[in-house]
Enzyme design. Structure first.
Site, PDB file in Angstrom:
ATOM      1  N   ARG A  58      23.390   4.899   5.342  1.00  8.46           N
ATOM      2  CA  ARG A  58      21.083   5.141   4.535  1.00  8.46           C
ATOM      3  C   ARG A  58      21.754   5.935   4.319  1.00  8.46           C
ATOM      4  NH1 ARG A  58      20.262   4.567  10.864  1.00  8.46           N
ATOM      5  NH2 ARG A  58      20.009   7.243  10.503  1.00  8.46           N
ATOM      6  N   LYS A  65       4.151  13.906   2.139  1.00  9.36           N
ATOM      7  CA  LYS A  65       3.002  12.592   1.988  1.00  9.36           C
ATOM      8  C   LYS A  65       2.608  12.732   3.872  1.00  9.36           C
ATOM      9  CE  LYS A  65       4.066   8.124   3.146  1.00  9.36           C
ATOM     10  NZ  LYS A  65       4.929   7.234   2.861  1.00  9.36           N
ATOM     11  N   LYS A  71      -2.585   8.145  -2.836  1.00 13.48           N
ATOM     12  CA  LYS A  71      -1.911   7.204  -3.204  1.00 13.48           C
ATOM     13  C   LYS A  71      -2.566   5.543  -1.911  1.00 13.48           C
ATOM     14  CE  LYS A  71       2.609   5.803  -0.916  1.00 13.48           C
ATOM     15  NZ  LYS A  71       3.578   6.294  -1.006  1.00 13.48           N
TER      16      LYS A  71
HETATM   17  P1  13P Z   1       5.489   0.477   0.186  1.00 14.15           P
HETATM   18  O1  13P Z   1       5.239   0.288  -1.226  1.00 14.15           O
HETATM   19  O2  13P Z   1       6.483  -0.275   0.908  1.00 14.15           O
HETATM   20  O3  13P Z   1       3.985   0.284   1.298  1.00 14.15           O
HETATM   21  O4  13P Z   1       5.582   1.943   0.957  1.00 14.15           O
HETATM   22  C1  13P Z   1       5.182   2.753   0.674  1.00 14.15           C
HETATM   23  C2  13P Z   1       5.094   4.062   1.837  1.00 14.15           C
HETATM   24  O5  13P Z   1       5.492   4.764   1.824  1.00 14.15           O
HETATM   25  C3  13P Z   1       4.043   3.568   2.914  1.00 14.15           C
HETATM   26  O6  13P Z   1       3.900   4.724   3.545  1.00 14.15           O
END
Ligand code: 13P
Length: 335
Positions: A44, A134, A217
């Protein structure tokens, strides 16, 4: 300009976007299983540090979202991962929610957890070098969903999280993801996403979050992945812009879309058109996970020591999205 506003703008300015590399160990294991690479902590780290040391990090990536395991790891040339990212010119970020669980009272829906002990965890991540964070709320669309309960409770959690993150001097990414799964139409996605985003801002304002110091987002406005509707990228871009213009307060400096299961090219093409038609003052960029990593992961899995080759594939995708974030991408640039 406040410090938080500065950080948010620096992450997204000049076509830069965010690499979402914050897959939990469970999700990362699924990704590695799909290309037949054993999901060890070494593998990873190897895949991730290969991306984080790519040349496109300097020009195209303004921030990287990490998972708890990765932010504490050390790269092969003895750099702490947040330091490696900072050296490349990007801001290290961290996912701080602890995942989505069944919502009591509406168990087919999800509520995101992680508020308990969050203030203390944030202090630790700040010390490790995180500049932003996030938290993802997740909503599914069907006849009865998302329910008022899910819309309200996830918005409340996103707001409490954001207030704590700003208190600790970091920029919260507020991610309310209305999922693409299902037969719903683009109109359903538009209506539900608008309701979800509006509720989030109602709660953010109630919790005294400085809207100039966040990044939103969201998902793009798309028909469900099992819908019979056919909709052009132009329509996706225009609906997405209309939704954001009507639902996001103008103080918000930047919006970075998730890819949500779109193919790499779809995610790039839609972002490009969104920027071509951008009639807002928001910076509109990307915070992609799968749509930035898929091809690189596939390539890497054939020879996990082919660092240069993997970086070439990643650099291309990052560059394409940086062009799209400026409305300068075209299909001919794809190889
Ligand atoms: P994806 O762009 O693969 O949807 O992932 C973004 C993400 O951080 C989802 O929480």
């Amino acid at each position: 300009m406040s410090d938080l506003n500065n950080i948010a703008i620096k992450i997204l300015e000049n076509g830069k976007g965010i690499l979402a590399a914050d897959e939990s160990t469970g999700t990362m294991t699924k990704r590695l299983d799909s290309v037949n690479v054993p999901s060890t902590s070494e593998n990873r780290l190897l895949f991730r540090e290969t991306l984080f040391s790519s040349s496109s990090m300097t020009e195209c990536i303004g921030g990287v979202i990490l998972y708890d395991e990765t932010i504490k790891q050390v790269s092969s040339n003895k750099n702490k991962i947040p330091e490696l990212i900072s050296k490349m010119g990007a801001a290290p970020g961290i996912k701080v929610d602890t995942g989505a669980k069944a919502l009591a009272g509406s168990p087919d829906e999800k509520i995101t957890e992680g508020l308990d002990g969050l203030r203390e965890r944030l202090k630790e991540y700040y010390k490790l070098g995180a500049k932003f964070t996030k938290w993802r709320g997740v909503y599914n669309i069907s006849k009865d969903y998302p329910s008022k309960l899910s819309i309200h409770s996830n918005a409340h959690a996103l707001a409490r999280y954001s207030a704590l993150v700003q208190e600790c001097g970091m920029v919260p990414i507020v991610e309310p993801e209305v999922l693409m799964d299902g037969e719903h139409s683009d109109k359903d996605c538009y209506n539900k996403t608008s309701e979800v985003i509006q509720k989030c801002f109602e709660e953010l304002i109630l919790h005294k979050v400085d809207l100039k110091g966040i990044i939103l987002k969201p998902n793009m406005i798309l028909p469900g992945n099992k819908s019979k509707d056919n909709i052009s990228s132009e329509e996706i871009a225009k609906l997405t812009l209309k939704c954001l213009k009507n639902s996001v307060p103008s103080e918000v400096p930047g919006i970075a879309f998730l890819s949500g299961g779109q193919s790499e090219i779809e995610a790039t093409e839609n972002l490009n058109l969104i920027n071509k038609y951008n009639n807002t003052n928001f910076i509109l960029s990307f915070s992609y996970g799968r749509a930035l990593q898929q091809s690189a992961l596939k390539f890497w899995s054939k020879d996990i020591n082919n660092i240069e080759g993997t970086q070439r594939v990643f650099n291309h995708r990052a560059k394409m999205n940086t062009l799209a974030a400026q409305g300068k991408w075209s299909r001919e640039l794809e190889i």
